[in-house]
Scaffold this motif. Structure first.
Motif, PDB file in Angstrom:
ATOM      1  N   HIS A 188       0.830  -1.205   0.000  1.00 44.61           N
ATOM      2  CA  HIS A 188       0.000   0.000   0.000  1.00 44.61           C
ATOM      3  C   HIS A 188       0.863   1.253   0.000  1.00 44.61           C
ATOM      4  CE1 HIS A 188      -3.469   2.546   0.809  1.00 44.61           C
ATOM      5  NE2 HIS A 188      -2.779   3.104   1.792  1.00 44.61           N
ATOM      6  N   GLN A 189       1.965   1.246   0.707  1.00 42.95           N
ATOM      7  CA  GLN A 189       2.865   2.394   0.687  1.00 42.95           C
ATOM      8  C   GLN A 189       3.390   2.658  -0.723  1.00 42.95           C
ATOM      9  OE1 GLN A 189       5.189   1.003   4.474  1.00 42.95           O
ATOM     10  NE2 GLN A 189       5.608   3.162   4.214  1.00 42.95           N
ATOM     11  N   LEU A 190       3.812   1.595  -1.409  1.00 39.80           N
ATOM     12  CA  LEU A 190       4.335   1.752  -2.760  1.00 39.80           C
ATOM     13  C   LEU A 190       3.249   2.185  -3.730  1.00 39.80           C
ATOM     14  CD1 LEU A 190       6.743   1.423  -4.678  1.00 39.80           C
ATOM     15  CD2 LEU A 190       6.121  -0.982  -4.918  1.00 39.80           C
ATOM     16  N   HIS A 191       2.067   1.578  -3.623  1.00 36.52           N
ATOM     17  CA  HIS A 191       0.964   1.920  -4.526  1.00 36.52           C
ATOM     18  C   HIS A 191       0.487   3.353  -4.285  1.00 36.52           C
ATOM     19  CE1 HIS A 191      -3.052   0.463  -6.484  1.00 36.52           C
ATOM     20  NE2 HIS A 191      -2.479   1.450  -7.144  1.00 36.52           N
ATOM     21  N   LEU A 192       0.437   3.778  -3.027  1.00 40.60           N
ATOM     22  CA  LEU A 192       0.002   5.134  -2.718  1.00 40.60           C
ATOM     23  C   LEU A 192       0.978   6.163  -3.270  1.00 40.60           C
ATOM     24  CD1 LEU A 192      -2.004   6.983  -1.194  1.00 40.60           C
ATOM     25  CD2 LEU A 192      -0.536   6.740   0.812  1.00 40.60           C
ATOM     26  N   ARG A 240      -9.238   4.781  -5.526  1.00 37.43           N
ATOM     27  CA  ARG A 240      -8.073   4.005  -5.952  1.00 37.43           C
ATOM     28  C   ARG A 240      -7.969   2.645  -5.269  1.00 37.43           C
ATOM     29  NH1 ARG A 240      -4.334   7.207  -8.770  1.00 37.43           N
ATOM     30  NH2 ARG A 240      -5.472   9.016  -9.549  1.00 37.43           N
ATOM     31  N   PHE A 241      -8.485   2.504  -4.047  1.00 39.28           N
ATOM     32  CA  PHE A 241      -8.251   1.278  -3.283  1.00 39.28           C
ATOM     33  C   PHE A 241      -9.584   0.691  -2.811  1.00 39.28           C
ATOM     34  CE2 PHE A 241      -4.896   4.403  -2.187  1.00 39.28           C
ATOM     35  CZ  PHE A 241      -3.865   3.841  -2.920  1.00 39.28           C
ATOM     36  N   PRO A 242      -9.901  -0.512  -3.228  1.00 40.54           N
ATOM     37  CA  PRO A 242     -11.079  -1.172  -2.642  1.00 40.54           C
ATOM     38  C   PRO A 242     -10.809  -1.751  -1.261  1.00 40.54           C
ATOM     39  CG  PRO A 242     -10.086  -2.571  -4.323  1.00 40.54           C
ATOM     40  CD  PRO A 242      -9.344  -1.283  -4.355  1.00 40.54           C
ATOM     41  N   LEU A 243      -9.541  -1.917  -0.915  1.00 41.52           N
ATOM     42  CA  LEU A 243      -9.180  -2.511   0.377  1.00 41.52           C
ATOM     43  C   LEU A 243      -7.970  -1.761   0.921  1.00 41.52           C
ATOM     44  CD1 LEU A 243      -9.998  -5.042   2.193  1.00 41.52           C
ATOM     45  CD2 LEU A 243      -7.973  -6.130   1.214  1.00 41.52           C
ATOM     46  N   LEU A 244      -8.060  -1.357   2.183  1.00 42.83           N
ATOM     47  CA  LEU A 244      -6.966  -0.659   2.848  1.00 42.83           C
ATOM     48  C   LEU A 244      -6.372  -1.548   3.929  1.00 42.83           C
ATOM     49  CD1 LEU A 244      -8.339   2.978   3.385  1.00 42.83           C
ATOM     50  CD2 LEU A 244      -6.677   2.209   1.689  1.00 42.83           C
ATOM     51  N   PRO A 245      -5.067  -1.469   4.153  1.00 45.18           N
ATOM     52  CA  PRO A 245      -4.488  -2.204   5.281  1.00 45.18           C
ATOM     53  C   PRO A 245      -4.935  -1.578   6.598  1.00 45.18           C
ATOM     54  CG  PRO A 245      -2.842  -0.801   4.265  1.00 45.18           C
ATOM     55  CD  PRO A 245      -4.058  -0.718   3.390  1.00 45.18           C
ATOM     56  N   PRO A 246      -4.764  -2.261   7.713  1.00 46.33           N
ATOM     57  CA  PRO A 246      -5.174  -1.667   9.001  1.00 46.33           C
ATOM     58  C   PRO A 246      -4.350  -0.462   9.407  1.00 46.33           C
ATOM     59  CG  PRO A 246      -4.036  -3.751   9.337  1.00 46.33           C
ATOM     60  CD  PRO A 246      -4.271  -3.642   7.873  1.00 46.33           C
ATOM     61  N   ALA A 247      -3.250  -0.202   8.754  1.00 48.73           N
ATOM     62  CA  ALA A 247      -2.427   0.981   9.030  1.00 48.73           C
ATOM     63  C   ALA A 247      -1.701   1.354   7.755  1.00 48.73           C
ATOM     64  CB  ALA A 247      -1.424   0.721  10.156  1.00 48.73           C
ATOM     65  N   GLY A 248      -1.425   2.638   7.611  1.00 48.08           N
ATOM     66  CA  GLY A 248      -0.731   3.077   6.412  1.00 48.08           C
ATOM     67  C   GLY A 248      -0.600   4.583   6.370  1.00 48.08           C
ATOM     68  N   PRO A 249       0.175   5.097   5.433  1.00 45.72           N
ATOM     69  CA  PRO A 249       0.323   6.553   5.293  1.00 45.72           C
ATOM     70  C   PRO A 249      -0.906   7.177   4.664  1.00 45.72           C
ATOM     71  CG  PRO A 249       1.577   5.427   3.608  1.00 45.72           C
ATOM     72  CD  PRO A 249       1.005   4.351   4.488  1.00 45.72           C
ATOM     73  N   LEU A 250      -0.982   8.505   4.782  1.00 44.79           N
ATOM     74  CA  LEU A 250      -2.120   9.259   4.275  1.00 44.79           C
ATOM     75  C   LEU A 250      -1.634  10.183   3.165  1.00 44.79           C
ATOM     76  CD1 LEU A 250      -5.002   9.043   5.482  1.00 44.79           C
ATOM     77  CD2 LEU A 250      -4.653  11.300   6.465  1.00 44.79           C
ATOM     78  N   PRO A 251      -2.401  10.337   2.078  1.00 48.88           N
ATOM     79  CA  PRO A 251      -1.994  11.282   1.032  1.00 48.88           C
ATOM     80  C   PRO A 251      -2.025  12.716   1.562  1.00 48.88           C
ATOM     81  CG  PRO A 251      -3.865   9.947   0.339  1.00 48.88           C
ATOM     82  CD  PRO A 251      -3.614   9.620   1.738  1.00 48.88           C
ATOM     83  N   PRO A 252      -1.334  13.637   0.919  1.00 42.13           N
ATOM     84  CA  PRO A 252      -1.323  15.027   1.405  1.00 42.13           C
ATOM     85  C   PRO A 252      -2.659  15.715   1.157  1.00 42.13           C
ATOM     86  CG  PRO A 252      -0.096  14.849  -0.648  1.00 42.13           C
ATOM     87  CD  PRO A 252      -0.456  13.445  -0.253  1.00 42.13           C
TER      88      PRO A 252
END
Length: 666
Positions: A265-269, A286-298
């Protein structure tokens, strides 16, 4: 049976084998049969082949016991044009076979064979080699263990009249790089959307095998006429040993799969934000499924009215802060939760809560928390047209208080600090557990240094000549700011460094309004990594000197630029420290101060001159005299001689000292 002294494997007799077979208690593995050698046996090639197969099977079983994945190396990167680079390394396939690349490989994508065409490409089968064609779609770059025969030698005939032949004498094991087509809807015009669907397929389930167990996947590649558009290694790459059985039997996905979902998800984001021109977007786009944690777009939080537009409007989203060194531990804890399905029903999304975190450096933590009235702030969804998804209370509030077109700039200091945190580039989100946490603490905690350290502060600053500057700072400070000043200057780092103490007093003196936030800001600046290290080097250049009071007062009053000296001393060589310390600190020799007695004083102190005279005076003769006692039996105090009697003695002594050279001359 003792395994340390006896056999680890028991040999059964024929009768025991028959009894166990009839009872169904003997389980045989036909893959693990090896020839039994004895004198007089005729050996054929099939016997030795069975021996080799037995060893290979045992090695594969041991390989599966340790898991499958990449052990080291095997990184995939994009080369020039249609080439890709694969670094050296080794790994284990799900079937337990070892694949090794002893050196880095640079390959053209047009030269890599499909998995089903492997035999034809290596010339091991009778199927003719198909012509190269332009490939478009998703493919998995993988390694496959192969073997072939080589090094021909002459073979003797097996019969008397048989002819001699030539056979390959060696079996060579090797590793082949293959492309495995990814079977999906084959929408060639939407490779980015296929990437998101592939991630949902791989990470939503239990991580079961979607590829053959005979290959080790390294990366997923999107090809457009044999040219790579993107390379996503975490989609299919798994690390060896990362798949721990931490949640056995609970239907949870393995840890290696959850960790790979976060990395992917980090790489795809990052690729999606770059493709969108650096602007943010809603997660559902862009994402039908998100991991339980990850970065946020600006730009996902509107700092004017504190709304968010990344997560669906049905989800509960809060905003908080966290020390940046604690973020990895919180992300690791959140990986135990399931991923966030953005395509779920509204009722399911309403029971999902997310916490957006702003990482704060550790040295700025107390300064940031002092500017905030609370450490948690609720973010409302920026769903203007989704009135049906709003709660009734929000609809009534919008009807009673119409939303202004241009919200004003926040004037509250807490809102201004929240706005600054919302604009930070490194925001993260974590999924929260649906548990009720109770906070039973009442009141507010204020950190104050230990009383023993605060009591030593004023005498130490008096010795340094900085007590006047400190009194001016405390006179202008608020009560809470005064507590923070005492805690700052009494901390071990400042207590051991007079120059840092003077620098802190100087920074506090230049503050416009000396409140708690101003003191915490100064403390954060002086506690930043690398700040003050040069001053400490200057102080410790010579152990027998200390900074002069004049130099410390100049630093505390702002006349001396301590920041420039600090930066210069940090990078200065050892030979340059003494001249720099002489010009900045003007050190003086250390003066030894007598140690005051710590116990209770029972008698009045004796003056040095009186003590010398008492030692020189002859002891009075008290023999034959009655003891001076009081009627109660206590000994009386002997009265002191009159003070007038001491004056002639001092004059006589002085005169004697003056006449001493004359007597020596005569």
């Amino acid at each position: 049976m003792d395994l340390t002294t006896g056999k680890g494997r028991v040999t059964l007799t024929a009768s025991e084998v028959g009894a166990l077979r009839s009872a169904g208690a003997l389980i045989e593995d036909p893959r693990r049969e090896r020839p039994r050698y004895f004198d007089g046996r005729f050996l054929a090639a099939r016997d030795l082949i069975r021996d080799q197969q037995y060893i290979l099977t045992r090695e594969a079983d041991l390989g599966r016991a340790a898991g499958s994945g990449v052990a080291a190396g095997l990184e995939v990167s994009r080369g020039g044009g249609d080439r890709i680079e694969v670094s050296a390394g080794h790994g284990v396939t799900p079937a337990g076979e070892l694949v090794v690349l002893p050196r880095a490989a640079s390959l053209r994508l047009a030269d890599i064979a499909h998995a089903e065409q492997l035999s034809a490409r290596f010339g091991l089968g009778r199927i003719p080699q198909p012509p190269l064609r332009s490939r478009t779609g998703l493919f998995v770059l993988a390694l496959r263990p192969v073997e072939f025969t080589d090094n021909p030698v002459g073979a003797y005939p097996t019969t008397i009249t048989g002819p001699r032949t030539v056979e390959d004498a060696d079996i060579i094991e090797a590793t082949a790089v293959v492309l495995v087509p990814w079977n999906d809807d084959a929408a060639a015009d939407a490779l980015d959307a296929r990437r998101a669907r592939a991630a949902a397929t791989l990470f939503a389930g239990d991580g079961g095998p979607v590829l053959s167990s005979n290959v080790l996947p390294l990366a997923m590649i999107a090809l457009q006429n044999n040219l790579p558009l993107w390379i996503d290694a975490p989609l299919v790459r798994r690390e060896l040993g990362a798949d721990r059985a931490d949640l056995p039997g609970l239907g949870h996905s393995p840890r290696a799969l959850r960790l790979a979902h976060l990395l992917q998800h980090q790489l795809h984001l990052a690729d999606a934000v770059a493709a969108n021109g650096g602007r943010g977007f809603a997660a559902r786009e862009r994402f039908p499924l998100l991991p339980p944690a990850g970065p946020l777009p600006p730009g996902m939080i509107d700092a004017r009215d504190f709304t968010q537009r990344y997560f669906p409007a049905e989800m509960a989203v809060d905003f908080s802060i966290i020390p940046e060194d604690e973020l990895p531990a919180l992300v690791e804890e959140s990986l135990a939760l399931p991923p966030i399905d953005l395509g779920a029903a509204a009722d399911t999304l309403e029971s999902t809560s997310v916490l957006i975190l702003a990482p704060v450096p550790r040295n700025e933590w107390r300064a940031v928390t002092a500017r905030l009235s609370t450490r948690l702030r609720t973010l409302r969804p920026a769903a203007i047209n989704l009135v049906a998804s709003r709660k009734p209370l929000e609809i009534l509030q919008q009807l009673r208080l119409p939303r202004p077109l241009t919200p004003p700039t926040p004037t509250d200091p807490a809102d201004a600090e929240w706005a600054r945190l919302a604009a930070l580039p490194g925001l993260w989100f974590v999924r929260r557990r649906n548990l009720a946490y109770r906070d039973e603490l009442a009141g507010e905690a204020i950190r104050v240094a230990g009383q023993d350290r605060v009591s030593e502060l004023l005498p130490r600053l008096n010795t340094l000549g900085l007590d006047t500057q400190l009194n001016r700072v405390l006179a202008e400070a608020t009560p809470r700011a005064a507590l923070e000043v005492n805690s700052l200057l009494a901390s071990p780092r400042f207590a051991d460094s007079p120059t840092l103490t003077a620098a802190a007093i100087g920074e506090l003196s230049r503050a416009d309004t000396l409140d708690q936030a101003a003191v915490l800001k100064v403390a954060a600046e002086l506690a930043a990594p690398g700040v003050g290290d040069g001053l400490v080097r200057l102080e410790t250049t010579r152990a027998d000197t200390v900074p002069s009071k004049t130099a410390l007062r100049e630093i505390a009053s702002g006349e001396a630029d301590w920041r420039a000296a600090d930066q210069q001393a940090t990078v200065a060589a050892s030979a340059e420290l003494r001249p720099l310390a002489q010009s900045v600190l003007r050190p003086q020799p250390v003066r030894e101060t007598p140690v005051a007695p710590t116990g209770p004083v029972l008698e009045a102190p004796v003056r040095p001159r009186a003590q010398a005279r008492a030692a020189a005076a002859p002891a009075p003769d008290t023999r034959g005299q009655p003891a001076a006692t009081s009627p109660s039996g206590r000994r009386r105090r002997t009265p002191a001689p009159p003070a007038e009697a001491e004056k002639p003695a001092r004059k006589t002594t002085a005169a004697t000292r003056r006449r001493k050279p004359d007597s020596d001359a005569s």
